[in-house]
Motif scaffolding. Structure first.
Motif, PDB file in Angstrom:
ATOM      1  N   LYS A 111       0.587  -0.179  10.561  1.00 38.21           N
ATOM      2  CA  LYS A 111      -0.872  -0.123  10.526  1.00 38.21           C
ATOM      3  C   LYS A 111      -1.362   1.244  10.067  1.00 38.21           C
ATOM      4  O   LYS A 111      -2.403   1.355   9.446  1.00 38.21           O
ATOM      5  CB  LYS A 111      -1.446  -0.435  11.911  1.00 38.21           C
ATOM      6  N   ASN A 112      -0.615   2.292  10.345  1.00 42.82           N
ATOM      7  CA  ASN A 112      -1.066   3.641  10.017  1.00 42.82           C
ATOM      8  C   ASN A 112      -0.720   4.034   8.574  1.00 42.82           C
ATOM      9  O   ASN A 112      -1.148   5.093   8.124  1.00 42.82           O
ATOM     10  CB  ASN A 112      -0.436   4.655  10.967  1.00 42.82           C
ATOM     11  N   LEU A 113       0.064   3.221   7.864  1.00 46.17           N
ATOM     12  CA  LEU A 113       0.470   3.569   6.504  1.00 46.17           C
ATOM     13  C   LEU A 113      -0.625   3.226   5.506  1.00 46.17           C
ATOM     14  O   LEU A 113      -1.357   2.250   5.661  1.00 46.17           O
ATOM     15  CB  LEU A 113       1.748   2.832   6.125  1.00 46.17           C
ATOM     16  N   SER A 114      -0.699   4.012   4.464  1.00 47.36           N
ATOM     17  CA  SER A 114      -1.698   3.752   3.432  1.00 47.36           C
ATOM     18  C   SER A 114      -1.274   2.558   2.577  1.00 47.36           C
ATOM     19  O   SER A 114      -0.132   2.135   2.580  1.00 47.36           O
ATOM     20  CB  SER A 114      -1.891   4.989   2.564  1.00 47.36           C
TER      21      SER A 114
ATOM     22  N   LYS B 153       2.509   1.193   1.405  1.00 48.12           N
ATOM     23  CA  LYS B 153       2.936  -0.182   1.685  1.00 48.12           C
ATOM     24  C   LYS B 153       3.366  -0.887   0.401  1.00 48.12           C
ATOM     25  O   LYS B 153       4.388  -1.569   0.363  1.00 48.12           O
ATOM     26  CB  LYS B 153       1.808  -0.963   2.371  1.00 48.12           C
TER      27      LYS B 153
END
Length: 109
Positions: free
Chosen positions: A2-5, A9
């Motif tokens: 969820k925290n990845l850009s 991804k």
């Protein structure tokens, strides 16, 4: 995740897809290459076998012709007659040992 850009991804998904694709293509190419090489070697061995069979047939035909030629000579016919006469005179067993100590045989040889 969820925290990845989104860029990261997409990059991870692209890399995983490329790794899977390259692994699949590598496996298929290795399998096809192996089948092709096996088929080529089998064909080469079959051709060699056929060649050797032909060579042996020709060799046996040559030997057969030579045996027929040599067996029809006067020397062989005379030798056969002498052996037959010797067999009748001495009376040795055709499956036993040849009596090389016999005097008549020593005279001939």
């Amino acid at each position: 995740m969820k925290n990845l850009s989104i860029k990261l991804k997409l990059f991870i998904i692209s890399m995983l897809s490329l790794i899977f694709l390259s692994a699949t293509l590598g496996f298929i190419s290795i399998k096809k290459t192996s089948e092709t090489l096996t088929k080529q070697k089998y064909e080469a061995l079959t051709a060699t076998r056929d060649l050797k069979v032909k060579q042996l047939q020709e060799l046996f035909e040559l030997f057969s012709k030579q045996i027929n030629l040599l067996s029809n000579t006067a020397y062989v016919k005379d030798l056969t007659k002498e052996f037959m006469q010797l067999h009748q005179e001495i009376g040795f067993d055709k499956y036993g040992k040849f009596p090389i100590d016999n005097e008549k045989i020593k005279e001939i040889s």
